[in-house]
Design a protein around this motif. Sequence first.
Motif, short mmCIF file in Angstrom:
data_model
loop_
_atom_site.label_atom_id
_atom_site.label_comp_id
_atom_site.label_asym_id
_atom_site.label_seq_id
_atom_site.Cartn_x
_atom_site.Cartn_y
_atom_site.Cartn_z
N GLU A 36 7.42 18.05 -1.56
CA GLU A 36 6.41 17.39 -2.06
C GLU A 36 5.21 16.39 -1.46
N ASP A 37 5.66 16.37 -0.18
CA ASP A 37 4.86 16.08 0.52
C ASP A 37 3.02 16.54 0.59
N PRO A 38 2.44 15.50 -0.20
CA PRO A 38 0.20 15.81 -0.17
C PRO A 38 -0.01 16.90 0.68
N ALA A 39 -0.84 17.56 0.34
CA ALA A 39 -1.38 18.31 1.14
C ALA A 39 -2.17 18.54 1.47
N GLU A 40 -2.49 17.51 2.94
CA GLU A 40 -2.95 16.25 3.60
C GLU A 40 -3.82 17.58 5.16
N THR A 41 -2.91 17.67 5.89
CA THR A 41 -3.10 18.15 7.11
C THR A 41 -3.11 19.65 6.71
N LEU A 42 -4.12 20.61 7.99
CA LEU A 42 -3.14 22.02 7.73
C LEU A 42 -2.47 22.25 9.11
N HIS A 43 -2.02 23.10 9.57
CA HIS A 43 -1.23 23.56 11.37
C HIS A 43 -1.56 24.84 11.29
N LEU A 44 -2.02 25.23 12.04
CA LEU A 44 -2.42 26.26 13.36
C LEU A 44 -1.20 26.18 14.22
N LEU A 45 -0.84 27.17 13.18
CA LEU A 45 0.27 27.31 14.83
C LEU A 45 -0.02 28.38 16.23
N THR A 46 0.57 26.86 17.58
CA THR A 46 0.35 27.83 18.36
C THR A 46 1.41 28.38 19.41
N ARG A 47 2.89 27.83 18.64
CA ARG A 47 3.63 28.60 19.20
C ARG A 47 4.66 27.90 18.64
N GLY A 48 5.89 29.23 18.81
CA GLY A 48 6.73 29.17 18.17
C GLY A 48 6.90 29.59 16.93
N THR A 49 7.93 29.76 16.01
CA THR A 49 8.42 30.65 14.97
C THR A 49 8.39 29.91 13.76
N VAL A 50 7.96 30.12 12.05
CA VAL A 50 8.39 28.57 11.75
C VAL A 50 8.34 29.67 9.96
N ARG A 51 9.51 29.48 9.61
CA ARG A 51 10.04 29.51 8.69
C ARG A 51 9.46 29.37 6.70
N LEU A 52 9.07 29.30 6.32
CA LEU A 52 8.65 29.03 4.67
C LEU A 52 9.32 29.61 3.66
N LEU A 73 0.12 27.24 8.36
CA LEU A 73 0.74 26.81 7.48
C LEU A 73 -0.21 25.55 6.74
N GLY A 74 -0.10 25.75 5.04
CA GLY A 74 -0.29 24.66 4.58
C GLY A 74 -1.32 25.11 3.94
N ALA A 75 -1.82 26.00 3.93
CA ALA A 75 -3.36 26.63 3.43
C ALA A 75 -3.57 26.05 1.68
N SER A 76 -2.79 25.14 1.00
CA SER A 76 -3.08 24.19 0.44
C SER A 76 -4.37 23.11 0.34
N THR A 77 -4.00 22.55 1.85
CA THR A 77 -4.98 21.44 1.92
C THR A 77 -6.26 22.06 1.96
N LEU A 78 -6.36 23.68 2.49
CA LEU A 78 -8.02 23.60 1.65
C LEU A 78 -8.78 23.03 0.36
N LEU A 79 -7.32 22.86 -0.70
CA LEU A 79 -8.23 22.72 -1.81
C LEU A 79 -7.64 21.18 -1.55
N HIS A 80 -7.78 20.59 -3.29
CA HIS A 80 -7.38 19.28 -3.11
C HIS A 80 -6.29 19.13 -4.37
N ASN A 81 -5.82 17.69 -4.03
CA ASN A 81 -4.93 17.09 -4.88
C ASN A 81 -3.40 17.86 -4.61
N GLU A 82 -3.78 18.59 -4.03
CA GLU A 82 -1.73 19.51 -3.34
C GLU A 82 -1.06 19.56 -2.84
N ARG A 83 0.36 19.53 -3.50
CA ARG A 83 1.45 19.11 -2.71
C ARG A 83 1.19 21.33 -1.53
N TYR A 84 2.23 20.13 -0.77
CA TYR A 84 2.48 21.96 0.05
C TYR A 84 3.78 22.83 -0.64
#
Length: 224
Positions: A36-52, A73-84
């Motif tokens: 439910e978090d607003p998709a306002e930040t795009l994450h480029l994973l530089t280290r580690g592993t992330v599960r969606l 991570l959080g490619a919804s940020t490329l759109l507007h008024n989206e959530r993750y």
Amino acid sequence: MLPGVFGVLPADAQAQMVAAGRVGRWARGGLLFHPEDPAETLHLLTRGTVRLYRLGSGAREVTLDVHGAGALLGASTLLHNERYGVYAEAMDDTETLMIGQETLSRLTRTYPPVGVALTEQVTRQTRGVQERLAGLVFLEVSQRLALALLNLAEREGPWPEGGTLALRERVSHQDLAHVVGSTRETITKLLGDFRTRGLLDLGYRRIILTDRTGLQQATREPLR
């Protein structure tokens, strides 16, 4: 140097990406964002592993994908008024370059190659999801496990000729279950079968791959 497709960008474009973002760090089990978090930040994973993942019926966790360094991570940020729309959980110590939506828009206008790299990475990840779905439908669990182990091995660098390869990442049986879409009990049994067949050796949260050719064969034919 940035990981993945972003590592081939011109040095000035990479420097601008780093300058435009901020570094986020999470320990194993930490949540980068919630559905439910607003998709306002795009994450480029530089280290580690992330599960969606999402929560299914009975609050059962349904893993959608697992990403390593270079993923977005959080490619919804490329759109507007989206959530993750998903949970993003760190599977080990994780670090990302976080770029806000407005900053990202300005960056892609100033450095068009950044926009091209973003498009390429999103396309790669979309194809990865399609391949994962196909694997869930057409491959047995043992085949998916062998494929996952080989994919983890690729992150370690070149496989020693005729030798063994120890996975440096701390990988639990539950982690592998998330990756291949199975249960921890099934993965534990299959890892035992793989060890009996000489494909790998096991330690505490440590996996040593001993037969690359055998694992490749196991991706093509399910264990009998």
